[in-house]
Structures are given as structure tokens and as C-alpha cells.
Design an enzyme around this catalytic site. Structure first.
Site, mmCIF file in Angstrom:
data_model
loop_
_atom_site.group_PDB
_atom_site.id
_atom_site.type_symbol
_atom_site.label_atom_id
_atom_site.label_comp_id
_atom_site.label_asym_id
_atom_site.label_seq_id
_atom_site.Cartn_x
_atom_site.Cartn_y
_atom_site.Cartn_z
ATOM 1 N N ARG A 109 5.276 -13.704 17.868
ATOM 2 C CA ARG A 109 6.141 -12.535 18.073
ATOM 3 C C ARG A 109 6.804 -12.604 19.439
ATOM 4 N NH1 ARG A 109 3.770 -6.483 17.433
ATOM 5 N NH2 ARG A 109 2.828 -6.888 19.469
ATOM 6 N N HIS A 113 11.172 -7.328 16.166
ATOM 7 C CA HIS A 113 12.170 -6.613 15.364
ATOM 8 C C HIS A 113 12.286 -7.110 13.929
ATOM 9 C CE1 HIS A 113 13.193 -4.977 19.204
ATOM 10 N NE2 HIS A 113 14.136 -4.223 18.695
ATOM 11 N N GLY A 183 13.714 -14.520 21.861
ATOM 12 C CA GLY A 183 13.015 -15.607 21.159
ATOM 13 C C GLY A 183 13.319 -15.638 19.682
ATOM 14 N N TYR A 476 18.422 -10.350 9.104
ATOM 15 C CA TYR A 476 18.118 -9.110 8.374
ATOM 16 C C TYR A 476 17.227 -9.500 7.199
ATOM 17 C CZ TYR A 476 21.913 -6.750 10.931
ATOM 18 O OH TYR A 476 22.724 -6.194 11.897
HETATM 19 C C1 LIG Z 1 16.761 -1.969 15.540
HETATM 20 C C2 LIG Z 1 17.262 -3.365 15.265
HETATM 21 C C3 LIG Z 1 18.512 -3.744 15.708
HETATM 22 C C4 LIG Z 1 18.999 -5.031 15.479
HETATM 23 N N1 LIG Z 1 20.240 -5.371 15.965
HETATM 24 C C5 LIG Z 1 20.697 -6.632 15.789
HETATM 25 C C6 LIG Z 1 21.952 -7.037 16.341
HETATM 26 O O1 LIG Z 1 22.661 -6.269 16.992
HETATM 27 N N2 LIG Z 1 22.369 -8.317 16.132
HETATM 28 C C7 LIG Z 1 21.611 -9.209 15.412
HETATM 29 O O2 LIG Z 1 22.038 -10.353 15.260
HETATM 30 N N3 LIG Z 1 20.435 -8.849 14.885
HETATM 31 C C8 LIG Z 1 19.947 -7.600 15.067
HETATM 32 N N4 LIG Z 1 18.725 -7.265 14.543
HETATM 33 C C9 LIG Z 1 17.932 -8.279 13.829
HETATM 34 C C10 LIG Z 1 17.206 -9.196 14.825
HETATM 35 O O3 LIG Z 1 18.111 -10.139 15.359
HETATM 36 C C11 LIG Z 1 16.065 -9.951 14.142
HETATM 37 O O4 LIG Z 1 15.124 -9.040 13.650
HETATM 38 C C12 LIG Z 1 15.408 -10.945 15.103
HETATM 39 O O5 LIG Z 1 14.606 -11.833 14.358
HETATM 40 C C13 LIG Z 1 14.565 -10.227 16.140
HETATM 41 O O6 LIG Z 1 13.955 -11.077 17.047
HETATM 42 P P1 LIG Z 1 12.617 -10.560 17.772
HETATM 43 O O7 LIG Z 1 12.138 -11.635 18.669
HETATM 44 O O8 LIG Z 1 12.855 -9.209 18.341
HETATM 45 O O9 LIG Z 1 11.658 -10.340 16.520
HETATM 46 P P2 LIG Z 1 10.205 -10.919 16.087
HETATM 47 O O10 LIG Z 1 9.763 -9.936 15.048
HETATM 48 O O11 LIG Z 1 9.322 -11.148 17.263
HETATM 49 O O12 LIG Z 1 10.535 -12.290 15.437
HETATM 50 C C14 LIG Z 1 11.370 -12.449 14.306
HETATM 51 C C15 LIG Z 1 11.039 -13.753 13.577
HETATM 52 O O13 LIG Z 1 11.163 -14.867 14.466
HETATM 53 C C16 LIG Z 1 9.892 -15.479 14.686
HETATM 54 N N5 LIG Z 1 9.779 -15.723 16.124
HETATM 55 C C17 LIG Z 1 9.602 -14.799 17.100
HETATM 56 N N6 LIG Z 1 9.567 -15.393 18.292
HETATM 57 C C18 LIG Z 1 9.720 -16.720 18.076
HETATM 58 C C19 LIG Z 1 9.749 -17.845 18.947
HETATM 59 N N7 LIG Z 1 9.610 -17.701 20.250
HETATM 60 N N8 LIG Z 1 9.918 -19.072 18.393
HETATM 61 C C20 LIG Z 1 10.051 -19.212 17.058
HETATM 62 N N9 LIG Z 1 10.028 -18.175 16.182
HETATM 63 C C21 LIG Z 1 9.858 -16.940 16.697
HETATM 64 C C22 LIG Z 1 8.863 -14.485 14.202
HETATM 65 O O14 LIG Z 1 7.652 -15.109 13.829
HETATM 66 C C23 LIG Z 1 9.598 -13.821 13.062
HETATM 67 O O15 LIG Z 1 9.562 -14.646 11.923
HETATM 68 C C24 LIG Z 1 18.218 -5.969 14.757
HETATM 69 C C25 LIG Z 1 16.946 -5.593 14.304
HETATM 70 C C26 LIG Z 1 16.461 -4.303 14.535
HETATM 71 C C27 LIG Z 1 15.106 -3.901 14.036
#
Ligand SMILES: Cc1cc2nc3c(=O)[nH]c(=O)nc-3n(C[C@H](O)[C@H](O)[C@H](O)COP(=O)(O)OP(=O)(O)OC[C@H]3O[C@@H](n4cnc5c(N)ncnc54)[C@H](O)[C@@H]3O)c2cc1C
Ligand SMILES: *[C@@H]1O[C@H](CO)[C@@H](O)[C@H](O)[C@H]1NC(C)=O
Ligand SMILES: *[C@@H]1O[C@H](CO)[C@@H](O)[C@H](O)[C@H]1NC(C)=O
Ligand SMILES: *[C@@H]1O[C@H](CO)[C@@H](O)[C@H](O)[C@H]1NC(C)=O
Ligand SMILES: *[C@@H]1O[C@H](CO)[C@@H](O)[C@H](O)[C@H]1NC(C)=O
Length: 536
Positions: A109, A113, A183, A476
Site C-alpha cells: 500500500r 486509494h 506509488g 478505477y
Molecule cells: C478519492 C479518489 C480520487 C482519485 N482521483 C484520481 C485522479 O484525479 N486521477 C487519477 O488518475 N486517479 C485517481 N484516483 C484513482 C487512483 O489513481 C488509484 O486508486 C491509484 O491506484 C491510487 O494509488 P494509491 O497509492 O493511493 O493506492 P493504493 O491503494 O496504495 O494502491 C493501489 C494499487 O497499487 C498497488 N501499489 C501501491 N503501492 C505500490 C508500489 N509502491 N509499487 C507497486 N504497486 C503498488 C497496490 O497494491 C494496489 O494494487 C482516485 C481515487 C480515489 C479513491
């Protein structure tokens, strides 16, 4: 410097008072022992290891900290045996080596998101652990060579803040929501309000530091161009664990202009404004990004749909008024609707924080929205949706409690990048992307009706959106995709469905690269890139 010294002092004291019990043979003890053997950099158990057995309220607090979707924090959801927060990059390498050795499934994680909670819940493997990268969040901005190294646990808001701290005329084109973890975000493409000018976050990555399935630390030249291609859009947690991205900064003007103009259904008779938006949204100058946010609201005792035209213009108010007068006069934008500000202030505005919120909010990694249960889906639109289609769409929106949609315009730079440049294929010909969301509180007695509603909306929209394949955005994440292949037992055939939705023709190359760099399928989840099926 002072910061580093006090941090070290803290670290040594907690190390000496925390005895490591190595005799119990439980999974976390074995894991801790294994970590010690595989890293030279010590870690405080107190601050990096969280189990329900030790202190369940602290464990829950850490588990919930960045998790965005309440659905996956429900009591009924499987919980990790423990959560580990690495404080050094070598801990990430060691974790991968150790979880492989001990045969325990690992979820990674960054910002939490994931729409389907895949970074903190596994519904398919037991036991599992969570490696949370939130303590690896250093950002190193180098204005002289227009670049920055950003560790995986940093949020995009922190990145924007650190860039603006060094220069008012540099920025980065990633997500609108400032709490996103860099990430996970970039692994799926990463779009934001500058996408029409500069493309995706993933289009602007120049190097990466990643740990592969063997626990080896790789950079762009040592991983090779195939793997470097795959990680910039092929989805999270399929090829390795990103430690940091090296990104290319882009120029932004000292002054930008934002506006939000809201119209109700009654104020847009015959959908004149919305229909015109569909015709111009992808053809406007690339400095202008106007998205449409749909919500359902009470209006004089009856329900209506509100459509908020929410925009960023990379230029001043005067120029924006000229562009709007020429290309989109139907909206009736006035000079008083427009607010001039710096680019960094615009990231706070577009993210949805109340006006006057100081930019330092970006350092808190917070989302302006409270946590809620949600289900979402996406579509790409290549021909304007006719009036007849819109009427049915609005009547469906009015039937749901708290639905929303966001229509994001494409065109500009997005249509110039070839489909196979990175795994993200939604380029030329896309007018806009649709995000459908429905939310509900924990008190809701029948959550399944909301899931049914969004599935019904998605099937209603089929004639109006991309087909063969029906395209979807991997960031998404939607675990419904491919589930209609009920008659096939082959997981690979199911994966081909969502794989083609997300990646079009790039899916085959992702499968070939996956088979080469992670032949044991160590990095896996409900929708990780599959291995090539064994022939025979
Ligand atoms: C409120 C909200 C707003 C959003 N707005 C946008 C937006 O404006 N533009 C857009 O493009 N997207 C948007 N998203 C979608 C977002 O880009 C994805 O959910 C993205 O995967 C989030 O990355 P995270 O690190 O926060 O999530 P995490 O839940 O930590 O990771 C998402 C996925 O990637 C994997 N992962 C996490 N870290 C790593 C790492 N370091 N190396 C390899 N894999 C990893 C996880 O295991 C999981 O499968 C939004 C989502 C939400 C909930
Ligand atoms: C758990 O930790 C919290 C916060 O440190 C503390 O207040 C609480 O007393 C602890 N509970 C137990 C059962 O140790
Ligand atoms: C990438 O890693 C290799 C091997 O560790 C190293 O020799 C090289 O200098 C690194 N390249 C960059 C650009 O950091
Ligand atoms: C609500 O109704 C009143 C009286 O009919 C009307 O004047 C007003 O404009 C309506 N408000 C909105 C937001 O439509
Ligand atoms: C818009 O353009 C027309 C001419 O095409 C001009 O008459 C009008 O004053 C302009 N309005 C604004 C607000 O610039």
C-alpha cells in the site's frame, strides 16, 4: 540535520526497550527474524509492526489510516495478520525475500486509494500481510535539471507542494485528488487537470527505483525498457514494488485561472450546454481543462441533477474569457466566475477544499472528503451522447440516493501520444472519460441495491460508449469486469476481458513481460497481470 539526529535518538531508545521474542515461532516472529537477517538497517518494532494481538485499536488505526473505501474496512472483511511499515528501502527488499521464504502473501500500500481495496484486503488468499509504504515519503526536487525523485509513500499533494516551494513556474501533471499515493497512482497512468497540455503522470516518468520478485533493487537501466514500459500504466502490484519514481517537471504559468459554474437540469433546457460541452471539450486549447461533475440535489423540494463545470486554465482571466467567448459561449461564463491564483493554489481548489484553505493542507495528506462506502466504474466516450441517451441517463441518476459522475475531457496532448507508448491506451478518438460513483453510509441496510444500481447504469450506457473493447481505466479498478464470462473456467480468458478493457492491445505485451520478470507470479492479486498460460 537536527531532524535526523533526533530521529536516530528515538530509534535507538525504542530499539533497546523492545525485546525481540524469537521463540514463539509465530508468523510475525519468523518474519521479524528473517527481516533482521536480510537488512543492515534496524527498525523499531514499536513503530513499524502492528498486529491485532498487540493492540487492536492501534492496529485498526494503522489499517484504516489511508484506506479510502469503507466497504473494505467492514468487520466481515479479511484482515492482515500484521502490518509492516518499512522505514528504509532495504526493509522493502527484505520483506519481499521474507514473505517469499515464509510463503505468506503480501499486499503493498502506498496511498490506499484502490477502488476495490486491493492494497489492504485480500479476499482470495489467507493469510496475508500488508506492507504500508507511508513512512517512505521523501521528495527531492531538482529544479536545475527539471526533475524530482519521489518515494512511493508520498502523496501527490506533498509532491506539488515541494515543487512549488522551489519554483512558481514548475508543476507536475498528476491526479486532482491530493491525498493519492504517488506509488500506486502512477502505476495506472495518473491523470489530472493538466493532462490535455502534458499527458499523464506516467507519460512524464523518466526513471524508477523498484524491488523485483527476487528482492533485487533495480533502476531503469538495470530493469530494461520492457519492464520500465510495463510499470508506467500496467497497474499496481504486478511487476514489483516501486520505491520511488523519477519524474520530469513541466512548466506552469505564474498565474492560472479556475472556475466552477453549476447548472441544474432546469437551467440547461434541452441539454444545450452539456451537448455543446461534448462537442468542444476535447477540441479547446490544451491550456483549458473543463470537467463536468454531476450530482443529485434537492431543489425546491424535488430532486434535480446539478452539473458543475469545474475548470483549470493555464493562463490569466482575460485570455480565458476570450477562449470561452469564442468556443463555449453557451456556458455564459462571466469574469466574476473566474479566480486567478498560483498553480499550487489551484491544486487545492481543484481537489475540492473550501476556498481560502492554506496550501499547507497539502502536507497533511488529507482528502477533503470523509471516508465512505463506494462502488465506481468508468467508460470512455468517442461520439457525443445524443439527447435521447442523456434523458435516460438523468432519470437513472434521479433514482439513486447519492450518485455522481465526473466527465473528464481528453484531446490535446492525450491524443498525440501513441496507444502503445505506455500501457495506458486511451488516447486518440476519446472525447471524454466517464467516472460513475455511488456512495452510501455504514448505516445503510441494503448496500447491494447501490451495487445493483451502478451495474444497471453501466449496462444502460453501453450503446453510447466505446465498444470492442469497452474501455476502462485501470486506476478505477472494477472487479466486475470479466465476471460475465461465467461459462469459462479459465482465469486467463477472464483476465483477457478486463485486460483488454484496461489496456487494449497492450495487454499481450504486459502478459509477456510479466511472464519474464515474475515467472512465479509472486506479485499477484484479484486483477494482477497473469502469466502466459502453459501450452498443452
Ligand atoms: C478519492 C479518489 C480520487 C482519485 N482521483 C484520481 C485522479 O484525479 N486521477 C487519477 O488518475 N486517479 C485517481 N484516483 C484513482 C487512483 O489513481 C488509484 O486508486 C491509484 O491506484 C491510487 O494509488 P494509491 O497509492 O493511493 O493506492 P493504493 O491503494 O496504495 O494502491 C493501489 C494499487 O497499487 C498497488 N501499489 C501501491 N503501492 C505500490 C508500489 N509502491 N509499487 C507497486 N504497486 C503498488 C497496490 O497494491 C494496489 O494494487 C482516485 C481515487 C480515489 C479513491
Ligand atoms: C493501545 O494503545 C493506545 C494508544 O497508544 C493506548 O491508549 C491503549 O491503552 C492501548 N491498549 C492496550 C490494550 O494496550
Ligand atoms: C542503475 O543501476 C546500476 C546498477 O546498480 C548502476 O550502475 C547505474 O549507475 C544506475 N543508473 C542510474 C542512472 O542511476
Ligand atoms: C424555487 O422556487 C421559487 C418559487 O417557485 C423560485 O423563485 C426559485 O427560483 C426556485 N429556486 C431554484 C433554485 O430553482
Ligand atoms: C464576445 O465576442 C463578441 C464578438 O464575437 C463580442 O461582441 C463580445 O463583446 C464578446 N464578449 C466578451 C465578454 O468578451
Amino acid at each position: 540535520m537536527i531532524f535526523c539526529i533526533s530521529f536516530l535518538a528515538l530509534f535507538f531508545s525504542s530499539y533497546t526497550i523492545t525485546p525481540t521474542s524469537s521463540t514463539s515461532g509465530s508468523l510475525q516472529d519468523d518474519f521479524i527474524n528473517c527481516l533482521h537477517k536480510n537488512t543492515n538497517v534496524d527498525f523499531s518494532l514499536e513503530q513499524t509492526f502492528f498486529t491485532p494481538g498487540k493492540n487492536v485499536s492501534v492496529f485498526n488505526e494503522v489499517l484504516e489510516s489511508t484506506a479510502q473505501n469503507l466497504r473494505f474496512l467492514a468487520r466481515s472483511m479479511p484482515k492482515p495478520v500484521f502490518i509492516f511499515n518499512p522505514t528504509d528501502e532495504s526493509h522493502v527488499q527484505a520483506s519481499i525475500i521474507c514473505s517469499k521464504k515464509l510463503g505468506v502473501h503480501i499486499r503493498v500500500r502506498s496511498g490506499g486509494h484502490d477502488y476495490e481495496g486491493l492494497s489492504y484486503v485480500s479476499e482470495i488468499e489467507k493469510p496475508f500481510i500488508v506492507m504500508d509504504l507511508s513512512k517512505l515519503r521523501k521528495i527531492n526536487v531538482n529544479i536545475r535539471d527539471n526533475s524530482a525523485w519521489v518515494q512511493a509513500g508520498a502523496t501527490v499533494g506533498e509532491l506539488y507542494y515541494r515543487i512549488a516551494e522551489k519554483s512558481k513556474v514548475h508543476g507536475f501533471p498528476a491526479g486532482l485528488c491530493t491525498s493519492l499515493g504517488i506509488g500506486g497512482h502512477i502505476t495506472g497512468g495518473a491523470y489530472g487537470s493538466m493532462m490535455r497540455k502534458y499527458g499523464l503522470g506516467g507519460d512524464n516518468v523518466i526513471d524508477a527505483s523498484i524491488v523485483d520478485a527476487k528482492g533485487k533493487l533495480l533502476n531503469r537501466s538495470s530493469m530494461g525498457e520492457d519492464m520500465f514500459w510495463a510499470i508506467r500504466g500496467g497497474g499496481g502490484a504486478s511487476f514489483g514494488t516501486i520505491l520511488a519514481w523519477k519524474i520530469k517537471l513541466v512548466p506552469v504559468p505564474k498565474t492560472v485561472t479556475v472556475f466552477t459554474v453549476t447548472k441544474t437540469l432546469e437551467q440547461d433546457v434541452g441539454n444545450k450546454i452539456l451537448s455543446k460541452w461534448q462537442v468542444v471539450a476535447d477540441k479547446l486549447v490544451e491550456e483549458l481543462f473543463i470537467r463536468v461533475i454531476f450530482n443529485v440535489a434537492e431543489n425546491n423540494g424535488s430532486k434535480t441533477v446539478t452539473m458543475s463545470y469545474n475548470a483549470l486554465f493555464l493562463g490569466n482571466k482575460g485570455m480565458l474569457m476570450k477562449v470561452m467567448n469564442k468556443s463555449f459561449p453557451e456556458l455564459g461564463l462571466t469574469s466574476s466566475d473566474c479566480v486567478q491564483m498560483s498553480w499550487i493554489e489551484s491544486t487545492v481548489y481543484i481537489s475540492g477544499f473550501p476556498s481560502e484553505t492554506p496550501t499547507s493542507i497539502l502536507l497533511q495528506g488529507k482528502s477533503p472528503n470523509p471516508k465512505i462506502n463506494f462502488k465506481a466504474k468508468s467508460d470512455f466516450v468517442k461520439n457525443p451522447i445524443p439527447e435521447s441517451g442523456l434523458i435516460g441517463m438523468f432519470s437513472k441518476l434521479l433514482k439513486e440516493d447519492s450518485p455522481s459522475m465526473i466527465w473528464s475531457p481528453y484531446g490535446g496532448r492525450m491524443s498525440e501520444v501513441p496507444e502503445s507508448e505506455i500501457p495506458f491506451p486511451h488516447r486518440k478518438g476519446v472525447i471524454f472519460k466517464i467516472l460513475y460513483v455511488t456512495i452510501w453510509p455504514n448505516s445503510d441496510k441494503r448496500p447491494s441495491r447501490h451495487i445493483n444500481w451502478i451495474r444497471d447504469m453501466y449496462s444502460y450506457m453501453m450503446p453510447y460508449v466505446s465498444s470492442n473493447p469497452r474501455q476502462s481505466y485501470v486506476n478505477y479498478r472494477d472487479l466486475d469486469l470479466g465476471q460475465n464470462m461465467k461459462n469459462t473456467k479459465s482465469n486467463f480468458k477472464k483476465a483477457q476481458v478486463w485486460g483488454t478493457n484496461y489496456f487494449k492491445g497492450n495487454f499481450d505485451r504486459l502478459v509477456r513481460i510479466k511472464s519474464k520478470v515474475d515467472p512465479d507470479n509472486f506479485f499477484r492479486h484479484e486483477q494482477s497481470i497473469p502469466l502466459l498460460p502453459v501450452q498443452g
